[in-house]
Design a protein around this motif. Structure first.
Motif, short mmCIF file in Angstrom:
data_model
loop_
_atom_site.label_atom_id
_atom_site.label_comp_id
_atom_site.label_asym_id
_atom_site.label_seq_id
_atom_site.Cartn_x
_atom_site.Cartn_y
_atom_site.Cartn_z
N SER A 122 52.23 71.34 75.96
CA SER A 122 53.32 72.16 76.61
C SER A 122 54.43 72.86 75.58
O SER A 122 54.60 72.40 74.43
CB SER A 122 54.41 70.85 77.39
OG SER A 122 55.56 71.75 77.95
N CYS A 171 55.63 65.72 78.44
CA CYS A 171 55.26 64.40 78.31
C CYS A 171 55.95 63.43 77.47
O CYS A 171 55.79 62.28 77.59
CB CYS A 171 53.77 64.20 77.60
SG CYS A 171 53.96 64.60 75.86
N CYS A 188 59.10 66.77 73.93
CA CYS A 188 58.35 67.52 74.84
C CYS A 188 59.08 67.18 76.19
O CYS A 188 59.02 65.98 76.63
CB CYS A 188 57.08 67.20 74.88
SG CYS A 188 55.89 67.84 75.95
N ARG A 246 50.52 66.49 71.76
CA ARG A 246 49.75 65.74 72.63
C ARG A 246 49.39 66.38 73.83
O ARG A 246 48.35 66.14 74.55
CB ARG A 246 50.80 64.55 73.21
CG ARG A 246 51.14 63.55 71.81
CD ARG A 246 50.78 62.17 72.16
NE ARG A 246 51.03 61.44 70.90
CZ ARG A 246 51.83 60.41 71.12
NH1 ARG A 246 52.58 60.05 72.08
NH2 ARG A 246 52.03 59.85 69.85
N CYS A 247 50.16 67.34 74.50
CA CYS A 247 49.91 68.01 75.82
C CYS A 247 50.03 69.36 75.87
O CYS A 247 49.72 70.22 76.90
CB CYS A 247 50.57 67.24 76.86
SG CYS A 247 52.60 67.97 76.73
N HIS A 288 56.87 63.13 74.44
CA HIS A 288 56.54 62.75 73.08
C HIS A 288 57.61 63.67 72.09
O HIS A 288 57.83 64.67 72.28
CB HIS A 288 55.13 63.18 72.60
CG HIS A 288 54.70 63.16 71.34
ND1 HIS A 288 54.69 61.98 70.65
CD2 HIS A 288 54.43 63.92 70.44
CE1 HIS A 288 54.43 62.16 69.64
NE2 HIS A 288 54.27 63.46 69.10
#
Lengths: 137, 386
Positions: free
Chosen positions: A50, A34, A31, A47-48, A36
């Protein structure tokens, strides 16, 4: 001799993963938002959320997270392979993936032991990332 | 959120011929189970105005095995209808969604169905469940065996505990004429002698594959009192879907969805684990039973070995589990096995395996029912009372 075992189901989403594998590179989506590293392939970071990603190259070093030994051939092409090991590999960079552990006695496999990546060129178009006992990460 | 405690009830159950039943379509089992559930509840065809179906694994997406087609074949015109597929948790989740539907007047009576010619037809149970086919990860057994190995590593799960679960299920099956293994007892030695399929699982750690169907009907508590049979009330319920597939999951050694959904269900029902008279637990594998009962707080993580003893779980025991023989020894119906058994037990219709005086166990007032699907990815809890 032709390869009789089931091949990975390659679709619009995971095609880059298998194209890199054919070039003997283990790459997963990292990512850009973030950092990840996710697996399996997805449009967004879980997680985010994106949408921005890059295909980051992994070291191929990892440890056995869990494993099982198949004593039954669910497919005729696996008849000569049993017993064979299916494992979850905890990769050094964070993600976990399913694969096989080969080239060892099945009874030598243990959770936590280090493994190393290699590519099994099963057809002209498909190379499978697999693992052997190794230095790990 | 308003409490759903005791607001909905299950009023009908439908069975079909089961086990190995060649020459039957999956749809035919849905139809027969639904028909029998409607009759069991004493309802007229025109009264049923809701339908939920769990499509068979081999037919997901097949328009000929879809809810509308089932409604047509049953002569139903419904105002609440859906295909419902959260894998093995569907039965419990359907009961919950049907409960909400009847309480909020989306329907008066919802029939919930399952059926599959899984043994005789074109079963997909040996295929890859969700990924890994290229590594020879065949069947649901792959993910569960990977989870079980992690359980061995993290808290000392293993055959020593699993044999107790398998043997107890078999003792119940020996009292159930419809069970696959009704006539075949199992000793600990038989368990250990069963062949390794996917190490660490032996044959007797793994559930059956069966032809057949089951159905049940949900309505409001108020309407339930006018039905033919004694109502079974939904006291408490909860769902928790961890969703993540086995290779990436962090719950392979627990806690699984049983913990959160169980706490939700206890809270709604206003009971604790001490009030539970019996458990009908989704038992695709022996290890699933161990993880589920740990999640419900019956023992601390890692203490299943001391708690789970066949003499406690079997007929005559103080903690009866899977009183039909379960999916390990009766028949596998995607969790409808557990739910229908709880209903039959709470109505006192279980014959030789009836909880209470017949099997020297507690009179059943309250039964806990779990459903679990994928590889520990979906989970439903129901607390039912008579």
């Amino acid at each position: 001799m032709s390869y009789e075992k089931p091949l990975p189901i390659i679709d619009e989403d995971n095609a880059p993963y298998w194209e890199y594998a054919r070039e003997h590179q283990l790459r997963m989506q990292k990512c850009a938002g973030c950092g990840h590293i996710r697996f399996p392939v997805s449009l967004v970071c879980p997680r985010c959320h994106s949408l921005e990603t890059e295909w980051t190259k992994l070291s191929g070093k990892g440890k056995v997270y869990s494993y099982v030994i198949y004593h039954q051939a669910y497919h005729p092409a696996y008849k000569d392979d049993i017993p064979y090991a299916v494992a979850i590999i905890q990769l050094k960079e964070g993600p976990r993936m399913e694969s096989n552990i080969t080239d060892c006695h099945m009874e030598d496999i243990e959770i936590g032991m280090p493994v190393e990546l290699y590519f099994d060129d099963v057809t002209g178009d498909v190379s499978l990332p697999k693992f052997r006992l190794g230095e790990g990460g | 959120m308003e409490s759903m405690k005791d607001k909905a009830a299950i009023v009908g159950v439908g069975y079909t011929p089961q086990g190995k039943v060649p020459g039957r379509s999956s749809m035919s089992f849905h139809i027969e189970a639904a028909r029998n559930a409607i009759e069991d509840a004493g309802l007229k065809i025109g009264q049923v105005d809701g339908l939920l179906m769990q499509p068979p694994m081999a037919a997901i997406g097949d328009p000929m095995v879809a809810p509308a087609y089932l409604a047509q074949k049953l002569g139903l015109r419904v105002r609440f209808m859906a295909a419902h597929d959260v894998w093995g948790a569907s039965a419990g989740c359907m009961a919950q969604h049907a409960a909400w539907a009847v309480v909020h007047e989306l329907a008066d009576y919802v029939v919930c169905t399952y059926g599959e010619n899984a043994l005789s037809g074109t079963s997909e149970y040996g295929a890859a469940l969700n990924g890994g086919i290229e590594y020879g990860m065949f069947g649901a057994v792959a993910g569960y065996a990977l989870a079980a190995r992690r359980g061995i590593y993290e808290f000392g799960a293993g055959p020593e505990t699993w044999k107790e679960i398998a043997v107890a299920a078999r003792k119940w099956a020996n009292l159930n004429p419809a069970a696959r293994y009704h006539d075949r007892p199992m000793s600990y030695e038989d368990y250990y002698n069963s062949r390794l399929i996917v190490d660490p699982f032996r044959l007797f750690d793994i559930c059956l594959i069966s032809d057949g169907g089951r159905a049940f009907i949900v309505t409001t508590a108020e309407r339930a009192r006018d039905c033919k049979k004694k109502p079974v009330y939904i006291m408490g319920m909860g769902q928790d879907h961890s969703a993540t597939n086995a290779p990436q999951a962090t719950h392979l050694a627990g806690p699984i969805g049983a913990k959160v959904s169980g706490e939700e269900a206890y809270k709604m029902a206003g009971v604790t684990r001490k009030d539970i008279d019996a458990c009908e637990i989704y038992d695709c594998f022996t290890y699933t039973v161990e993880l589920t009962l740990a999640g419900y707080g019956f023992f601390a993580p890692g203490e299943g070995k001391d708690f789970l003893k066949a003499e406690r779980l079997a007929p005559g025991g103080d903690f009866p589990v899977n009183t039909s023989g379960g999916q390990l020894s009766e028949a596998y119906f995607q969790g409808f096995t557990a739910l229908t058994e709880a209903i039959v037990q709470l109505r006192g219709e279980a014959g030789k395996r009836q909880l209470g005086a017949v099997t020297k166990t507690r009179e059943p007032e309250i039964i806990m029912v779990s459903h679990n699907g994928g590889v520990l990815q979906t989970h439903s809890t129901l607390i039912l009372r008579r």
